[in-house]
Design an enzyme around this catalytic site. Structure first.
Site, PDB file in Angstrom:
ATOM      1  CG  HIS A 119      54.239  41.547  56.441  1.00 34.16           C
ATOM      2  ND1 HIS A 119      55.262  40.661  56.617  1.00 34.16           N
ATOM      3  CD2 HIS A 119      53.639  41.689  57.646  1.00 34.16           C
ATOM      4  CE1 HIS A 119      55.270  40.271  57.879  1.00 34.16           C
ATOM      5  NE2 HIS A 119      54.308  40.887  58.523  1.00 34.16           N
ATOM      6  CG  ASP A 138      47.887  45.409  62.047  1.00 40.19           C
ATOM      7  OD1 ASP A 138      47.297  44.766  62.919  1.00 40.19           O
ATOM      8  OD2 ASP A 138      49.103  45.618  62.051  1.00 40.19           O
TER       9      ASP A 138
END
Ligand code: ACO
Length: 434
Positions: free
Chosen positions: A311, A369
């Site tokens: 991320h 996710d």
């Protein structure tokens, strides 16, 4: 805003210039370089916005090193445990969690906007049945601006509020319609006696011949998915909504731009890509093949990434991924799927990656996710709908951020500059001389 100090830039032959430094309530300070070009004739260069704050915001705060996510100051863990999605929407839109009366009023206002114009069905019919739901949704959301003209004055706070409610209320209807269209099944109209999330599940899974009875554990799990995806400060799709909306376009057009951006595999499309990745590994031999797969991910020439990992902001475990893993357990247990091979595979892959130097050094952890696809698959949602579900949930974040931008007295059209390194002026030759 009061400056809390100064930053000095030295450039050229010993010239120097000072810029004010501003502090937020928490998080890194910013150097206000808005006057840089006027004073020096130079731009800053920051592709990918690695060091650039594009706006001031009071909505969502992320501490990427700590792995902390706050909506309007409230930790995501507390919201996921104590609130439902519509309470979270109220918080993001208006800044406060609703009390009982405010909640009842908000739920009533959202609920009475769930139906979409019947014309939407004819618009949908223009799409191929096998169109990707995100292609369909980009079109449907953009098309809303052609249906709801009565509240498109972006300078009128009441119009903005109605558009926000319409978007939050109608997204589930549109997402479910795009799914039903892909199946060739009749659309199921919203039912206002159900909760926001139960109604969505019914629109997805009921048919005119068979009623769908929402299971409370599963409804709560999907509601939690919505909460976890509701906002994430200035991510790519939110920045797209802000940039698109900064031209003064209507909110439906701006949110359609956000849907289009979210579709990409580096952003919201990662949940679909992650589940496809797990299914591929499973098909090739499952846990026994993890070593081979991780070696491929680590090979810089392979172009393979561990989807659902890494991320831009989190350099620690994404707090949403932790909650999603919990939800995954709950849903699989409720459905008697504790031994789901994909869940086992994902846990094994997570363990291998978290112990591997490549991932440790780069601070790559599971993001939201990584587990959301497994939960959604268990809920009966097909892989191609995953990003559509994400866009449904993120709509409130997009519209809250858009509202904040439009109400900001400092708001200007967004217009980045460039470092030009193409040809300088040249002369056009007639075609036979080129
Ligand atoms: N698998 C393998 N390596 C990775 C991964 C990954 N998932 N993510 C980052 N890296 C590596 C990069 O190769 C790079 O290594 P290098 O320094 O040797 O070149 C390093 O980690 C830094 O990666 P960047 O791409 O520079 O990081 P950036 O912040 O630009 O990208 C992103 C963040 C796009 C999320 C990236 O981690 C990624 O592609 N992850 C997989 C896709 C994904 O899960 N996206 C969902 C994000 S969450 C969301 O949108 C809801």
């Amino acid at each position: 805003m009061e400056s809390k100090g100064k930053a000095t830039l030295t450039y050229g032959d010993g010239k120097s210039i000072e810029f004010p430094v501003f502090g937020g309530s928490v998080g890194p300070d910013v150097i206000d370089i808005r006057t840089l070009y006027g004073k020096t004739g130079m731009f800053t260069y920051d592709p990918g916005f690695l060091s650039t704050a594009s706006c001031q915001s009071k909505i969502t705060y992320i501490d990427g090193d700590k792995g902390e996510l706050l909506y309007r100051g409230y930790p995501i863990e507390q919201l996921a445990a104590n609130c439902d999605f519509l309470e979270t929407c109220h918080l993001l839109l208006y800044g406060e969690l609703p009390n009982k009366a405010q909640n009842a009023d908000f739920v009533d206002r959202v609920t009475h906007h769930t139906m979409v114009s019947e014309q939407m069905q004819f618009f949908l019919r223009g799409f191929r049945r096998d169109a990707h739901p995100m292609a369909v949704l980009t079109g449907l959301v953009g098309a809303m601006s052609a249906f709801y003209h009565d509240s498109l004055d972006i300078n009128n706070p009441q119009d903005r509020d109605i558009s926000a409610l319409r978007l939050i209320a109608k997204m589930p209807t549109l997402v479910a319609m795009s799914y039903k269209y892909s199946l060739g099944q009749p659309y199921i109209y919203p039912r206002n006696d159900l909760s926001y999330t139960a109604n969505f599940m019914r629109m997805m899974f009921a048919t005119p011949c068979e009623e769908y009875k929402p299971n409370e554990v599963l409804v709560r799990a999907l509601d939690r998915i919505f909460i976890l995806h509701a906002d994430h400060e200035q991510n790519a799709s939110t920045s797209t909504v802000r940039l698109c909306g900064s031209s003064g376009t209507n909110p439906f057009a701006a949110i359609a731009a956000g849907v289009a951006c979210l579709w990409g595999p580096a952003h919201g499309g990662a949940n679909e890509a992650c589940l496809n990745m797990l299914q591929d590994i499973q098909a090739q031999g499952g846990v026994a093949k993890l070593g081979e797969f991780v070696a491929k991910v680590k090979d810089p020439n392979s172009g393979v990434r561990l989807m659902g990992f890494g991320h831009r902001v989190y350099k620690n475990y994404d707090p949403r991924a932790k909650l999603m893993r919990e939800t995954c357990y709950e849903v699989l247990n409720a459905l008697g799927l504790e031994n789901d091979p994909l869940f086992k595979l994902s846990m094994a892959l997570e363990k291998v990656a978290l112990e591997d130097d490549y991932f440790v050094k780069r601070k790559l952890y599971p993001n939201v996710d990584y587990y959301s696809g497994i939960v959604q698959k268990a809920l009966g949602i097909p892989v191609s709908m995953f990003t559509g579900i994400f866009s449904l949930a993120r709509t409130v974040g997009w519209i809250a951020q858009w509202q904040e931008m439009i109400s900001d007295p400092e708001y200007k059209i967004g217009r980045p500059r460039q470092l030009f390194n193409g040809s300088t002026t040249r002369q056009v030759k007639p075609i036979d001389k080129r």
